[in-house]
Write a protein that holds these residues in place. Structure first.
Motif, short mmCIF file in Angstrom:
data_model
loop_
_atom_site.label_atom_id
_atom_site.label_comp_id
_atom_site.label_asym_id
_atom_site.label_seq_id
_atom_site.Cartn_x
_atom_site.Cartn_y
_atom_site.Cartn_z
N VAL A 39 0.86 -1.18 0.00
CA VAL A 39 0.00 0.00 0.00
C VAL A 39 0.89 1.23 0.00
N LEU A 40 0.77 2.05 -1.03
CA LEU A 40 1.60 3.23 -1.18
C LEU A 40 0.79 4.45 -0.77
N GLY A 41 1.15 5.05 0.35
CA GLY A 41 0.42 6.21 0.85
C GLY A 41 0.02 6.05 2.29
N ALA A 82 -8.55 -6.73 7.41
CA ALA A 82 -9.69 -7.55 7.80
C ALA A 82 -9.88 -8.74 6.87
N GLU A 83 -9.34 -8.65 5.64
CA GLU A 83 -9.44 -9.75 4.68
C GLU A 83 -8.21 -10.66 4.69
N GLY A 84 -7.39 -10.53 5.71
CA GLY A 84 -6.29 -11.46 5.90
C GLY A 84 -5.02 -11.15 5.13
N PHE A 85 -4.86 -9.92 4.66
CA PHE A 85 -3.65 -9.54 3.95
C PHE A 85 -2.54 -9.17 4.93
N THR A 86 -1.34 -9.61 4.64
CA THR A 86 -0.15 -9.05 5.27
C THR A 86 0.20 -7.80 4.48
N LEU A 87 0.44 -6.70 5.19
CA LEU A 87 0.61 -5.41 4.55
C LEU A 87 2.03 -4.90 4.62
N VAL A 88 2.44 -4.24 3.54
CA VAL A 88 3.63 -3.39 3.55
C VAL A 88 3.12 -1.99 3.21
N VAL A 89 3.19 -1.08 4.15
CA VAL A 89 2.69 0.28 3.95
C VAL A 89 3.89 1.21 3.76
N ALA A 90 3.88 1.94 2.65
CA ALA A 90 5.00 2.81 2.31
C ALA A 90 4.55 4.26 2.27
N GLY A 91 5.35 5.11 2.87
CA GLY A 91 5.06 6.54 2.85
C GLY A 91 6.35 7.32 2.92
N ASP A 140 7.09 9.19 5.23
CA ASP A 140 7.47 9.08 6.64
C ASP A 140 7.11 7.68 7.14
N PRO A 141 8.07 6.77 7.21
CA PRO A 141 7.77 5.41 7.67
C PRO A 141 7.19 5.36 9.08
N ASP A 142 7.52 6.35 9.92
CA ASP A 142 6.95 6.38 11.27
C ASP A 142 5.44 6.59 11.22
N LYS A 143 4.97 7.40 10.27
CA LYS A 143 3.54 7.60 10.11
C LYS A 143 2.88 6.30 9.64
N ALA A 144 3.56 5.60 8.74
CA ALA A 144 3.06 4.31 8.27
C ALA A 144 2.94 3.32 9.43
N LEU A 152 8.67 5.36 0.96
CA LEU A 152 8.12 5.34 -0.40
C LEU A 152 9.23 5.30 -1.44
N SER A 153 10.35 5.93 -1.15
CA SER A 153 11.47 5.96 -2.09
C SER A 153 12.04 4.57 -2.37
N HIS A 154 11.82 3.63 -1.44
CA HIS A 154 12.31 2.26 -1.63
C HIS A 154 11.77 1.65 -2.92
N PHE A 155 10.51 1.98 -3.26
CA PHE A 155 9.87 1.37 -4.41
C PHE A 155 10.19 2.09 -5.71
N ALA A 156 10.89 3.20 -5.63
CA ALA A 156 11.26 3.94 -6.84
C ALA A 156 12.52 3.38 -7.49
N GLU A 157 13.30 2.62 -6.72
CA GLU A 157 14.56 2.09 -7.23
C GLU A 157 14.42 0.60 -7.54
#
Length: 283
Positions: free
Chosen positions: A127-129, A143-152, A154-158, A175-180
């Motif tokens: 999830v980006l944002g 709630a649907e059983g997904f393991t999440l990776v949330v990127a923003g 500010d990782p602390d906000k995530a 978020l920059s992790h997914f740009a490279e």
């Protein structure tokens, strides 16, 4: 007088909700109306106070920046809206009380219903944002059983969102992790459900593009962009070019509107006309 509902926000002129609800009202032949109403943070309390006294008012959809500020102004908040921490629909109940609901979660999950009915060995969503829209996305997928990776940015906000909205082991990333590019070797994805969601405003008209390198997307991923202006984002174009299935932001927008429509007007939205509605919304 004609019963009516509204969408409120600041700004509000760009809202597609009047087109959606108006289309359904016309198809059903209802004596009703739906319109946009500009409400600022300073006038939010006065707006609801005035509408309480209007017997023809059936409720309102709530958009930014009021989805959290409206909470102390309603009489009851339904459990999902409490859990998400955001209200996007206020309606008048049979006893006259103003009730706050969240239909964003239902709208977001609706186009995934086919996948969610299946059994999976593992479900993972990137999830980006980390803004207001991400709250519904994170809550619904957890709630649907997904393991999440949330990127923003500010990782602390995530991490704060995950701690507030979920249980279990989930992950964060800048978020920059997914740009490279990455050379990560994905395992055998058979029996897995992988989802990639842009829940940020990046890629919206007037916003910078979403920088994403497709080496981060597992084979067979479904790519979902909740941006609605433009509907055909560069992110979705690139996803299709890379061979991924895609879901656009109109799917969520129409789904959440349909969930609210019944509370306002006591009728199911005529979803058999979705193709015609989408054509209307993309003119």
């Amino acid at each position: 007088m004609t019963s009516y509902a509204e969408v409120i926000g600041d700004p509000i002129a760009q809202s597609k909700s009047p087109t959606i609800h108006g289309f359904w009202i016309e198809k059903l032949g209802l004596e009703a109306a739906y319109r946009a109403h500009h409400v600022t943070s300073e006038t939010l309390a006065a707006y609801l106070s005035e509408r309480r006294e209007d017997a023809d008012w059936r409720g309102c959809n709530v958009t930014m920046p009021h989805k959290q500020a409206v909470a102390p102004l309603v009489d009851r908040i339904e459990p999902l809206a409490k859990r998400v921490g955001a209200i996007n629909t206020v309606y008048r109940a049979a006893d006259g009380a103003l009730v706050g609901r969240n239909t964003d979660v239902a709208g977001f999950l609706e186009p995934l219903a086919g996948q969610l009915r299946e059994q999976h060995y593992f479900r993972m969503a990137r999830v980006l944002g980390t803004g207001g829209a991400a709250r519904a996305v994170i809550s619904g997928l957890a709630a649907e059983g997904f393991t999440l990776v949330v990127a923003g940015r500010d990782p602390d906000k995530a991490r704060g969102l995950l701690d507030e909205l979920t249980e279990g082991e989930h992950h964060t990333a800048p978020l920059s992790h997914f740009a490279e590019p990455t050379d990560f070797a994905f395992d055998d994805r058979e029996g897995c459900c992988d989802l990639l969601v842009n829940a940020s405003p990046l890629g919206m008209r007037g916003q910078p593009p979403l920088a994403f390198d497709w080496s981060h997307a597992p084979p067979g991923s479904i790519v979902y962009d909740i941006v609605t202006d433009p509907v055909e984002t560069e992110f979705l174009k690139r996803a299709r070019d890379a061979g991924f299935a895609t879901i656009d932001g109109l799917a969520m927008l129409i789904g959440q509107a349909a969930a609210a429509f019944r509370y306002f007007f006591g009728e199911d939205a005529p979803r058999e006309h979705d193709t015609e509605l989408r054509e209307l919304l993309t003119r």
